[in-house]
Design a protein around this motif. Structure first.
Motif, short mmCIF file in Angstrom:
data_model
loop_
_atom_site.label_atom_id
_atom_site.label_comp_id
_atom_site.label_asym_id
_atom_site.label_seq_id
_atom_site.Cartn_x
_atom_site.Cartn_y
_atom_site.Cartn_z
N LEU A 1 -5.05 2.05 -7.95
CA LEU A 1 -6.15 2.85 -7.40
C LEU A 1 -6.61 3.89 -8.41
O LEU A 1 -7.82 4.11 -8.58
N TRP B 1 -8.74 2.21 -11.03
CA TRP B 1 -10.11 1.95 -10.56
C TRP B 1 -10.94 3.23 -10.54
O TRP B 1 -12.16 3.19 -10.77
N GLY C 1 -14.84 -6.07 -0.48
CA GLY C 1 -14.18 -4.91 -1.06
C GLY C 1 -13.99 -3.86 0.01
O GLY C 1 -14.52 -3.98 1.12
N THR C 2 -13.24 -2.83 -0.30
CA THR C 2 -13.00 -1.77 0.68
C THR C 2 -12.76 -0.46 -0.05
O THR C 2 -12.94 -0.36 -1.27
N GLY C 3 -12.39 0.58 0.68
CA GLY C 3 -12.03 1.85 0.07
C GLY C 3 -13.17 2.45 -0.75
O GLY C 3 -14.33 2.40 -0.38
N LYS C 4 -12.82 3.02 -1.89
CA LYS C 4 -13.79 3.71 -2.73
C LYS C 4 -14.85 2.75 -3.29
O LYS C 4 -15.99 3.15 -3.53
N TYR C 5 -14.47 1.48 -3.50
CA TYR C 5 -15.46 0.51 -3.99
C TYR C 5 -16.54 0.31 -2.93
O TYR C 5 -17.74 0.29 -3.25
N GLU D 1 0.84 -1.20 0.00
CA GLU D 1 0.00 0.00 0.00
C GLU D 1 0.87 1.25 0.00
O GLU D 1 1.82 1.37 0.77
N GLU E 1 -5.74 -2.79 -2.83
CA GLU E 1 -6.17 -1.82 -3.84
C GLU E 1 -7.69 -1.77 -3.95
O GLU E 1 -8.24 -1.55 -5.02
N TRP E 2 -8.37 -2.02 -2.77
CA TRP E 2 -9.81 -1.84 -2.61
C TRP E 2 -10.65 -2.99 -3.15
O TRP E 2 -11.82 -3.11 -2.79
N SER E 3 -10.10 -3.84 -4.02
CA SER E 3 -10.96 -4.78 -4.73
C SER E 3 -10.53 -6.23 -4.64
O SER E 3 -11.39 -7.12 -4.74
#
Length: 376
Positions: free
Chosen positions: A238, A241, A287-291, A229, A333-335
């Motif tokens: 990122l 995405w 998933g995490t972050g912006k997703y 990260e 990377e969120w996915s």
């Protein structure tokens, strides 16, 4: 004027007497030295032998796996379908230990599972357990997606020259890391050329980035540099995405339409597979972050997931309800899961599938996996 020219008038250039053997030797030495240097640089950047990458060999690798279901008495009892999250979320060796049989990996990045589950149900005799990864929104695409068309073309009508090139590429990839599609010279220049950052923007150097490595049986693992990260490769993923995540959230009407279409499509396929002894389990991949922010902003669970789970008679597992299957895992990377979290997810998901399946069907998951026979 003469009508022809005598052969004696044609000038000939004699090749000078040189040490041609030595010249060829020097050329060979320089070529080998250049290849060795390029290979060492590839390995330094973690492009390693045995990685069949995700572009040149992706579609023919999928087609090879799909053809296994066409073989008489193929014996496959578990198939994995979906998009890239279940492709990078499954360790086939661990799942083989947990299930007692090796899963067939048929997930395709950037592509929903709809047409491929339909193909298996209608065109094969498979009567085992289909585990279908659900990535919000992508799952609801009922078409060939980004890469499905090429995969199906390789399955139905591969060209002889394409097959020869694929076999040669696979053999050479076992020995040379610089053949990794992510290590092409002009792609490297495109990726790693430095430009001034613009404050408040997601800067993307190139359109394609290496997310993972691909091995035999379509085992896929996240690529080491992307796992870190804050690293350049991680930040570029990122930014990639964000090209899709910058769109406004879907409205409630669109969410309802997606749910209704999915129910109409998947419900008869599940019933048809159950009639011959098989079954389907749908797994919402983490998933995490912006997703995750986008999923929450659209209320995907209530407006789409819950409607699909009620309308399709199957076991539906929402992994975000289980910290050990979502927030406790590394999703750099969120996915997609890191290599370590892929192992953890593969060990932890099977007992959850067993519990959900027993609750939904009143029988053990192994009853479907172990032997053909109607579930009712």
């Amino acid at each position: 004027m003469p009508s022809s020219t005598s052969s004696s008038d044609v000038p000939y250039r004699e090749t000078p007497d040189r040490a041609w053997g030595r010249a060829w030797l020097i050329c060979a030495v320089l070529l080998i030295a250049a290849m060795v240097g390029w290979e060492l640089k590839a390995r330094e950047m973690q492009h390693l032998p045995g990685d069949y990458d995700g572009f040149i060999s992706f579609a023919p690798l999928w087609a090879e796996e799909r053809r296994k279901l066409d073989e008489p008495d193929h014996g496959h009892r578990v198939v994995l379908l979906g998009s890239s999250r279940i492709l990078w979320g499954a360790d086939l060796d661990i799942l083989e230990q947990e299930f007692g049989t090796r899963p067939l990996q048929l997930a395709i990045p950037g592509t929903g599972p709809a047409l491929f589950l339909e193909d298996i149900v209608e065109n094969t005799d498979f009567d085992g357990l289909a585990l279908v990864g659900v990535t919000p929104f992508l799952f609801n695409r009922l078409d060939e997606g980004f890469f499905g068309e090429e995969a199906l073309q390789w399955y139905h009508n591969p060209s002889p020259s394409g097959l020869v090139g694929y076999r040669l590429h696979m053999w050479l990839s076992d020995h040379f890391g610089f053949l990794d599609d992510g290590f092409r010279l002009f792609q490297l220049i495109d990726h790693y050329s430095t430009f001034p950052d613009r404050e408040g923007t997601w800067d993307l150097n190139a359109g394609e980035w290496k997310l993972g490595s691909h091995y035999a049986d379509r085992q896929a693992d996240m690529w080491g540099p992307v796992e870190v990260e804050g690293s350049f490769d991680n930040e570029q993923m990122l930014a990639f995405w964000m090209l899709g995540l910058s769109r406004p959230p879907e409205d409630e009407e669109r969410m309802a339409e997606m749910a209704e279409s999915a129910v109409e499509f998947f419900a008869p396929l599940v019933d048809q597979l159950r009639e011959r002894g098989g079954d389907v389990v749908f797994i919402r991949m983490p998933g995490t972050g912006k997703y995750l922010e986008h999923d929450l902003a659209t209320n995907y669970r209530e407006l789409t997931w819950d409607v699909m789970a009620e309308g399709v008679d199957a076991a539906w597992i929402y992994t975000m309800d289980y910290p050990e299957l979502s927030s406790d895992l590394e999703i750099p990377e969120w996915s997609h899961l890191s290599r370590k979290s892929q192992d953890d997810f593969s060990r932890r998901i099977v007992p959850v599938i067993e519990r959900y399946y027993s609750g939904a069907r009143g029988q053990g998951m192994q009853d479907v996996i172990a032997a053909p026979g109607a579930t009712d």
